[in-house]
Design a protein around this motif. Structure first.
Motif, PDB file in Angstrom:
ATOM      1  N   ALA A  47       0.846  -1.193   0.000  1.00 50.09           N
ATOM      2  CA  ALA A  47       0.000   0.000   0.000  1.00 50.09           C
ATOM      3  C   ALA A  47       0.878   1.237   0.000  1.00 50.09           C
ATOM      4  N   ALA A  48       0.318   2.351  -0.469  1.00 52.39           N
ATOM      5  CA  ALA A  48       1.041   3.616  -0.461  1.00 52.39           C
ATOM      6  C   ALA A  48       0.070   4.759  -0.206  1.00 52.39           C
ATOM      7  N   ASP A  60      -3.883  -5.652  -5.042  1.00 53.59           N
ATOM      8  CA  ASP A  60      -5.140  -6.404  -5.111  1.00 53.59           C
ATOM      9  C   ASP A  60      -5.267  -7.393  -3.951  1.00 53.59           C
ATOM     10  N   SER A  61      -4.140  -7.900  -3.493  1.00 58.29           N
ATOM     11  CA  SER A  61      -4.179  -8.931  -2.455  1.00 58.29           C
ATOM     12  C   SER A  61      -4.615  -8.405  -1.094  1.00 58.29           C
ATOM     13  N   VAL A  62      -4.532  -7.095  -0.873  1.00 59.88           N
ATOM     14  CA  VAL A  62      -4.903  -6.546   0.441  1.00 59.88           C
ATOM     15  C   VAL A  62      -6.067  -5.570   0.361  1.00 59.88           C
ATOM     16  N   LYS A  63      -6.469  -5.215  -0.828  1.00 54.19           N
ATOM     17  CA  LYS A  63      -7.549  -4.238  -0.997  1.00 54.19           C
ATOM     18  C   LYS A  63      -8.807  -4.725  -0.292  1.00 54.19           C
ATOM     19  N   ILE A  68      -4.248   2.075   4.677  1.00 56.48           N
ATOM     20  CA  ILE A  68      -3.080   2.907   4.945  1.00 56.48           C
ATOM     21  C   ILE A  68      -3.549   4.325   5.247  1.00 56.48           C
ATOM     22  N   SER A  69      -2.890   4.968   6.192  1.00 60.14           N
ATOM     23  CA  SER A  69      -3.247   6.338   6.528  1.00 60.14           C
ATOM     24  C   SER A  69      -1.989   7.083   6.939  1.00 60.14           C
ATOM     25  N   MET A  81      -4.302  -3.590   9.476  1.00 62.85           N
ATOM     26  CA  MET A  81      -4.454  -4.876   8.814  1.00 62.85           C
ATOM     27  C   MET A  81      -5.615  -5.627   9.457  1.00 62.85           C
ATOM     28  N   ASN A  82      -6.675  -5.829   8.720  1.00 57.95           N
ATOM     29  CA  ASN A  82      -7.841  -6.547   9.220  1.00 57.95           C
ATOM     30  C   ASN A  82      -8.025  -7.845   8.440  1.00 57.95           C
ATOM     31  N   THR A  83      -8.726  -8.765   9.057  1.00 53.97           N
ATOM     32  CA  THR A  83      -9.014 -10.062   8.420  1.00 53.97           C
ATOM     33  C   THR A  83      -7.743 -10.661   7.822  1.00 53.97           C
ATOM     34  N   VAL A  84      -6.705 -10.716   8.623  1.00 51.63           N
ATOM     35  CA  VAL A  84      -5.425 -11.192   8.111  1.00 51.63           C
ATOM     36  C   VAL A  84      -5.493 -12.685   7.782  1.00 51.63           C
TER      37      VAL A  84
END
Length: 125
Positions: A47-48, A60-63, A68-69, A81-84
């Motif tokens: 993420a960026a 796509d794998s983490v969307k 990210i903030s 990071m949720n639903t890891v």
């Protein structure tokens, strides 16, 4: 520019974790990001976030699972990071891109000038 990442650890699948990365020094930048590297694999984009904090980008794998903030007054970025999943297990690195950054290439490792030391995230099944 120095980057200090923290927040990694062991978490069960389906759980949550938050990573932080604080930037210090000459921190006028263009974009900051998170990458990860699993054993035996290449470092990959996660993420960026733009320097203003307005624009965000995700693999796509983490969307839909990761967010990210950026906290501008602290020059700190976060990765919620949720639903890891077990496949999220990796060393996570934060990165900083300065004036040499080319717009749109946020996903490239070589777009970034400075890197944090990495923080290990382990997701158990």
């Amino acid at each position: 520019v120095q980057l200090q990442a923290s927040g990694g650890g062991l978490v069960q699948a389906g759980g949550s974790l938050r990573l932080s990365c604080a930037a210090s020094g000459r921190t006028r930048g263009y974009i900051m990001g998170w990458f990860r590297q699993a054993p035996g694999k290449e470092r990959e984009f996660v993420a960026a976030v733009s320097w203003s904090g307005v624009s965000t980008y995700y693999s796509d794998s983490v969307k839909g699972r990761f967010t990210i903030s950026k906290e501008n007054d602290k020059n700190t970025i976060y990765l919620q990071m949720n639903t890891v999943k077990p496949e999220d297990t990796a060393v996570y690195y934060c990165a900083f891109a300065g004036r040499g950054y080319t717009q749109g290439y946020y996903y490239r490792v070589n777009s970034y000038d400075y890197w944090g030391q990495g923080t290990l995230v382990t997701v158990s099944s």
